[in-house]
Scaffold this motif. Structure first.
Motif, PDB file in Angstrom:
ATOM      1  N   MET A   1       0.840  -1.159   0.000  1.00  0.00           N
ATOM      2  CA  MET A   1       0.000   0.000   0.000  1.00  0.00           C
ATOM      3  C   MET A   1       0.899   1.241   0.000  1.00  0.00           C
ATOM      4  N   ASN A   2       0.588   2.207  -0.824  1.00  0.00           N
ATOM      5  CA  ASN A   2       1.331   3.460  -0.916  1.00  0.00           C
ATOM      6  C   ASN A   2       0.386   4.582  -0.492  1.00  0.00           C
ATOM      7  N   VAL A   3       0.729   5.236   0.617  1.00  0.00           N
ATOM      8  CA  VAL A   3      -0.107   6.310   1.146  1.00  0.00           C
ATOM      9  C   VAL A   3       0.721   7.592   1.183  1.00  0.00           C
ATOM     10  N   PRO A   4       0.566   8.468   0.186  1.00  0.00           N
ATOM     11  CA  PRO A   4       1.314   9.729   0.185  1.00  0.00           C
ATOM     12  C   PRO A   4       0.834  10.654   1.299  1.00  0.00           C
ATOM     13  N   LEU A   5       1.795  11.245   1.998  1.00  0.00           N
ATOM     14  CA  LEU A   5       1.444  12.210   3.021  1.00  0.00           C
ATOM     15  C   LEU A   5       2.411  13.374   2.997  1.00  0.00           C
ATOM     16  N   VAL A   6       1.973  14.487   3.581  1.00  0.00           N
ATOM     17  CA  VAL A   6       2.766  15.710   3.627  1.00  0.00           C
ATOM     18  C   VAL A   6       2.877  16.120   5.082  1.00  0.00           C
ATOM     19  N   SER A  15      -1.262  16.659   5.410  1.00  0.00           N
ATOM     20  CA  SER A  15      -2.174  16.102   4.422  1.00  0.00           C
ATOM     21  C   SER A  15      -1.878  14.619   4.258  1.00  0.00           C
ATOM     22  N   ILE A  16      -2.926  13.845   4.059  1.00  0.00           N
ATOM     23  CA  ILE A  16      -2.768  12.429   3.751  1.00  0.00           C
ATOM     24  C   ILE A  16      -3.698  12.116   2.585  1.00  0.00           C
ATOM     25  N   SER A  17      -3.170  11.446   1.580  1.00  0.00           N
ATOM     26  CA  SER A  17      -3.923  11.151   0.362  1.00  0.00           C
ATOM     27  C   SER A  17      -4.469   9.727   0.409  1.00  0.00           C
ATOM     28  N   PRO A  18      -5.470   9.440  -0.405  1.00  0.00           N
ATOM     29  CA  PRO A  18      -5.995   8.071  -0.461  1.00  0.00           C
ATOM     30  C   PRO A  18      -4.901   7.078  -0.847  1.00  0.00           C
ATOM     31  N   ALA A  19      -5.026   5.873  -0.346  1.00  0.00           N
ATOM     32  CA  ALA A  19      -4.035   4.828  -0.604  1.00  0.00           C
ATOM     33  C   ALA A  19      -4.081   4.376  -2.060  1.00  0.00           C
ATOM     34  N   LEU A  20      -2.906   4.019  -2.555  1.00  0.00           N
ATOM     35  CA  LEU A  20      -2.749   3.413  -3.876  1.00  0.00           C
ATOM     36  C   LEU A  20      -2.138   2.030  -3.686  1.00  0.00           C
ATOM     37  N   PRO A  21      -2.199   1.168  -4.703  1.00  0.00           N
ATOM     38  CA  PRO A  21      -1.555  -0.141  -4.562  1.00  0.00           C
ATOM     39  C   PRO A  21      -0.063   0.012  -4.249  1.00  0.00           C
ATOM     40  N   GLY A  22       0.489  -0.917  -3.506  1.00  0.00           N
ATOM     41  CA  GLY A  22       1.882  -0.861  -3.107  1.00  0.00           C
ATOM     42  C   GLY A  22       2.857  -0.803  -4.265  1.00  0.00           C
ATOM     43  N   ARG A  23       2.466  -1.298  -5.425  1.00  0.00           N
ATOM     44  CA  ARG A  23       3.366  -1.282  -6.589  1.00  0.00           C
ATOM     45  C   ARG A  23       3.487   0.110  -7.209  1.00  0.00           C
ATOM     46  N   ALA A  24       2.650   1.058  -6.783  1.00  0.00           N
ATOM     47  CA  ALA A  24       2.708   2.423  -7.316  1.00  0.00           C
ATOM     48  C   ALA A  24       3.991   3.102  -6.833  1.00  0.00           C
ATOM     49  N   HIS A  25       4.750   3.657  -7.755  1.00  0.00           N
ATOM     50  CA  HIS A  25       5.979   4.376  -7.414  1.00  0.00           C
ATOM     51  C   HIS A  25       5.619   5.641  -6.642  1.00  0.00           C
TER      52      HIS A  25
END
Length: 74
Positions: A1-6, A15-25
């Motif tokens: 799981m890839n969860v971008p945050l600031v 800020s926290i963004s919606p999760a993306l699949p773990g394979r997402a760069h």
């Protein structure tokens, strides 16, 4: 799981963004959630890890390590 945050410089979550699949760069995730564009518009500089190399002039990343030439002597 890839969860971008600031976070701010003190580590507080901004800020926290919606999760993306773990394979997402990481850079793909930041671009898909427009994190870089939003920070640029707001005048917020970005300090990121080496996964963000090539993200643009607004993003500061560690320098790439210099590779020693296989042909160098010494």
């Amino acid at each position: 799981m890839n969860v971008p945050l600031v976070t701010d410089p003190d580590g507080r979550l901004l800020s926290i963004s919606p999760a993306l699949p773990g394979r997402a760069h990481d850079l793909t995730a930041a671009r898909s959630h427009r994190i870089i564009r939003i920070c640029e518009r707001q005048g917020i500089p970005i300090l990121a890890d080496r996964a963000y190399l090539g993200a643009g002039p607004w993003v500061t990343t560690p320098l790439r390590p210099r590779l020693r030439s296989a042909l160098s002597c010494g």
